[in-house]
Write an enzyme that holds these catalytic residues in place. Sequence first.
Site, short mmCIF file in Angstrom:
data_model
loop_
_atom_site.label_atom_id
_atom_site.label_comp_id
_atom_site.label_asym_id
_atom_site.label_seq_id
_atom_site.Cartn_x
_atom_site.Cartn_y
_atom_site.Cartn_z
N ASN A 160 0.75 -1.30 0.08
CA ASN A 160 -0.08 -0.07 -0.08
C ASN A 160 0.76 1.28 0.06
O ASN A 160 0.39 2.40 -0.37
CB ASN A 160 -0.78 -0.03 1.25
CG ASN A 160 -1.44 1.26 1.53
OD1 ASN A 160 -2.42 1.66 0.79
ND2 ASN A 160 -1.37 1.93 2.67
N TYR A 219 3.78 9.58 -10.85
CA TYR A 219 2.61 8.82 -10.29
C TYR A 219 1.62 8.18 -11.06
O TYR A 219 1.46 7.03 -10.97
CB TYR A 219 1.80 9.97 -9.41
CG TYR A 219 0.75 9.30 -8.60
CD1 TYR A 219 1.01 9.13 -7.39
CD2 TYR A 219 -0.68 9.05 -8.99
CE1 TYR A 219 -0.05 8.49 -6.37
CE2 TYR A 219 -1.76 8.34 -8.17
CZ TYR A 219 -1.18 8.36 -6.69
OH TYR A 219 -2.06 7.57 -6.07
N ILE A 244 -10.16 9.68 -1.69
CA ILE A 244 -10.52 9.14 -0.40
C ILE A 244 -10.57 10.16 0.69
O ILE A 244 -9.66 10.89 0.74
CB ILE A 244 -9.75 8.05 -0.02
CG1 ILE A 244 -9.63 6.78 -1.02
CG2 ILE A 244 -10.17 7.47 1.24
CD1 ILE A 244 -10.96 6.39 -1.44
#
Length: 270
Positions: free
Chosen positions: A89, A155, A188
């Site tokens: 993660n 990214y 999120i």
Amino acid sequence: MELKDKVAIITGASSGIGERTALLFAKEGAQLVLTDIDTEKGEKLVESIKNEGGKAVFLKADVSLPEASEETVKLAIKTFGKLDIAVNNAGISGAAAPVGEYDPQEWDKVVRINLSGVFYGMRYQIPAMLENGGGSIINVASILGSVGFAYSAAYVAAKHGVLGLTKTAALEYSAKGIRVNSTGPAFIKTPMIQDLDKDVLEQVVAKHAIGRLGKADEVAQLHLWLASQRSSFATGAYYPIDGGILHNKLLQPFVFVVASISKLLQYGCV
């Protein structure tokens, strides 16, 4: 308890999705090896898990270094005797800039952590799982693992790479009992996303068909499913958990000032 007596590694576990995944896995009976570069938060998380009757240890580890992944797996074997599950993660946002102006050192840093870090993790997790008869690996990508996004070359490239790496590993090891899947969270909700300008935040929310930001607990539930036997026929797949944002044809013009994009990646999207 779906993960009773299972041993799991979770990287980037000190906050956000990693933290919520760790707490849920512990509640479901898993024994945890948690890593992060934030020692203070990591140790507090372990203490919290132990106070609830769970089992966990923390290791300060930089996933961009292969020896850190090797040490993490060795700790799992030494402490709990095996390895069943890994949630790779850990990740960073990196700088926000157009490709023609992107700092090569910043590119290297993002790719080392977000892509090479996943490879290093699997490089040592897989042999341990083979010795144990199999397991489940969950690589946390992003919605940006499947689409482009302006000013975020490193990214986006790294997260696309995570998807390809996941599919390749699944082809190589699924028949040997190791399932490998990736997840794609959208934006999120975290406490820090409140730092965004109100108008920017409203634009972000509006891009989600479901009408709100995601919750770290919702992503953790997806990770639980992939870690458990309920997903026993799932491997080599990419699971967006995005509130419908990938279906929004207006995603590509979704461009703010560079500073806002950097904040979004850092605080709202894994």
